[in-house]
Scaffold this motif. Structure first.
Motif, PDB file in Angstrom:
ATOM      1  N   PHE A  44      -4.677  16.929  34.318  1.00  0.00           N
ATOM      2  CA  PHE A  44      -4.555  18.187  35.040  1.00  0.00           C
ATOM      3  C   PHE A  44      -5.881  18.689  35.588  1.00  0.00           C
ATOM      4  CE2 PHE A  44      -0.991  18.527  31.891  1.00  0.00           C
ATOM      5  CZ  PHE A  44       0.024  18.322  32.821  1.00  0.00           C
ATOM      6  N   GLY A  45      -6.982  18.242  35.005  1.00  0.00           N
ATOM      7  CA  GLY A  45      -8.283  18.775  35.404  1.00  0.00           C
ATOM      8  C   GLY A  45      -8.626  18.543  36.851  1.00  0.00           C
ATOM      9  N   VAL A  48      -7.633  21.447  39.273  1.00  0.00           N
ATOM     10  CA  VAL A  48      -8.148  22.803  39.063  1.00  0.00           C
ATOM     11  C   VAL A  48      -9.546  22.899  39.664  1.00  0.00           C
ATOM     12  CG1 VAL A  48      -8.756  24.562  37.376  1.00  0.00           C
ATOM     13  CG2 VAL A  48      -6.801  23.058  36.949  1.00  0.00           C
ATOM     14  N   LEU A  50     -12.880  25.165  40.198  1.00  0.00           N
ATOM     15  CA  LEU A  50     -13.612  26.296  39.647  1.00  0.00           C
ATOM     16  C   LEU A  50     -14.589  26.833  40.681  1.00  0.00           C
ATOM     17  CD1 LEU A  50     -14.462  24.959  36.071  1.00  0.00           C
ATOM     18  CD2 LEU A  50     -12.551  26.406  36.753  1.00  0.00           C
ATOM     19  N   TYR A  56     -15.018  21.175  35.148  1.00  0.00           N
ATOM     20  CA  TYR A  56     -13.782  21.544  34.441  1.00  0.00           C
ATOM     21  C   TYR A  56     -13.852  21.143  32.975  1.00  0.00           C
ATOM     22  CZ  TYR A  56      -8.932  22.240  33.207  1.00  0.00           C
ATOM     23  OH  TYR A  56      -7.785  22.681  32.577  1.00  0.00           O
ATOM     24  N   ALA A  60     -13.006  23.626  30.081  1.00  0.00           N
ATOM     25  CA  ALA A  60     -11.756  23.414  29.352  1.00  0.00           C
ATOM     26  C   ALA A  60     -11.914  23.442  27.836  1.00  0.00           C
ATOM     27  CB  ALA A  60     -11.119  22.086  29.761  1.00  0.00           C
ATOM     28  N   ASN A 186      -6.490  32.710  30.295  1.00  0.00           N
ATOM     29  CA  ASN A 186      -7.483  31.944  31.054  1.00  0.00           C
ATOM     30  C   ASN A 186      -7.894  30.675  30.324  1.00  0.00           C
ATOM     31  OD1 ASN A 186      -9.207  32.705  28.987  1.00  0.00           O
ATOM     32  ND2 ASN A 186     -10.259  34.276  30.175  1.00  0.00           N
ATOM     33  N   VAL A 189      -6.783  27.608  32.984  1.00  0.00           N
ATOM     34  CA  VAL A 189      -6.999  27.851  34.416  1.00  0.00           C
ATOM     35  C   VAL A 189      -7.583  29.247  34.589  1.00  0.00           C
ATOM     36  CG1 VAL A 189      -5.135  26.323  35.191  1.00  0.00           C
ATOM     37  CG2 VAL A 189      -4.648  28.728  34.711  1.00  0.00           C
ATOM     38  N   THR A 191      -7.765  32.983  36.029  1.00  0.00           N
ATOM     39  CA  THR A 191      -6.627  33.886  36.251  1.00  0.00           C
ATOM     40  C   THR A 191      -6.622  34.500  37.645  1.00  0.00           C
ATOM     41  OG1 THR A 191      -7.865  35.786  35.386  1.00  0.00           O
ATOM     42  CG2 THR A 191      -6.611  34.472  33.808  1.00  0.00           C
ATOM     43  N   HIS A 193      -6.054  33.496  40.586  1.00  0.00           N
ATOM     44  CA  HIS A 193      -5.008  33.113  41.540  1.00  0.00           C
ATOM     45  C   HIS A 193      -3.597  33.274  40.966  1.00  0.00           C
ATOM     46  CE1 HIS A 193      -8.100  31.703  44.222  1.00  0.00           C
ATOM     47  NE2 HIS A 193      -8.579  30.888  43.299  1.00  0.00           N
TER      48      HIS A 193
END
Length: 264
Positions: A44-45, A48, A50, A56, A60, A186, A189, A191, A193
């Protein structure tokens, strides 16, 4: 006082012995952190982004620690419910022991397993490239915030275990509350968005406060620092206040529920 401490120590060791005889009980604090780390950072990273192209993996680790500690605290509910259903608590009642020692011993045993979980997450983080950037004292402070939060949550789970009729219902009740608490935050991910309502909930979520505070203490990417919500601007204070409030509410409540459940 010496007798009470001895009773707590004996029951803590008793809970740890159960784990030694059935090591799979530790899967949620040993295997799960490894799987979650690999899943979120490598699967999933990549999806995402940043702010300022932050790492990430560094972002994470605090979230993974929050996620693992929050979800694994259901073990407190399951363990207490199992003892109540199996008659172990009835046997304890026939012994000359300090009655709250059952709850205290369970919470201390779970705090030790939470420490093991934190250690494994930290080791996995070091393997994938995470580094605390602001010194050992602030690193230890971040882990202390997490363990204090985990200890407080364990008393909430103790209430669930006492109220439930069996281990299955205890686990189900825990999932209903703890999974949304862990994921609407958070932790994994930013927050910024999220939809407006979810963003407000996430920014005031105790999991978000503890996670963002640890990121700040460790010098890791922390997009929440740009959010104007009070907990995101006073991270350590908010974390301590949330954990203390949870402990003040649920520790006495667990003792009251336990007394009522065991005197029926």
């Amino acid at each position: 006082m010496r007798t009470m401490l001895r009773d707590v120590a004996v029951l803590t060791v008793r809970n740890l012995l159960h784990i030694r005889r059935e090591p799979l009980q530790l899967s949620d604090v040993t295997v799960q952190p490894v799987l979650f780390t690999l899943l979120f950072t490598y699967v999933f990273g990549a999806g995402v982004l940043l702010p300022h192209h932050g790492s990430y993996n560094a972002f994470a680790i605090a979230g993974l620690l929050a996620l693992n500690l929050t979800t694994s605290s259901m073990g407190t509910a399951v363990g207490l419910s199992t003892d109540l259903a199996s008659g172990a608590i009835d046997r304890f009642r026939t012994l000359p022991i300090w009655r709250p020692a059952v709850l205290a011993g369970r919470s201390l045993a779970d705090l030790l397993t939470a420490s093991l979980c934190a250690t494994i997450v930290a080791l996995m983080g070091l393997i994938i490239g995470w580094r605390p950037e602001d010194g050992i004292a602030r690193m230890l402070a971040g882990f202390a915030l997490f363990l204090f939060f985990s200890y407080a949550i364990s008393w909430y789970c103790a209430c669930l275990g006492i109220l439930s009729k069996g281990p299955e219902s205890a686990q189900g009740l825990g999932l209903i509350v703890l999974f949304p608490l862990a994921f609407v935050s958070n932790a994994m991910v930013p927050t910024q968005h999220m939809p407006a309502v979810l963003r407000v909930i996430a920014d005031w979520n105790p999991v978000s406060a503890v996670t963002a505070a640890a990121r700040e203490l460790w010098g890791n990417p922390n997009p929440s620092a740009a959010i104007g919500a009070w907990p995101m601007q006073h991270l350590v204070a908010a974390s301590l206040m949330w954990s203390t409030a949870i402990l003040i509410v649920f520790a006495p409540l667990a003792a009251l529920l336990y007394r009522r459940r065991t005197t029926e």
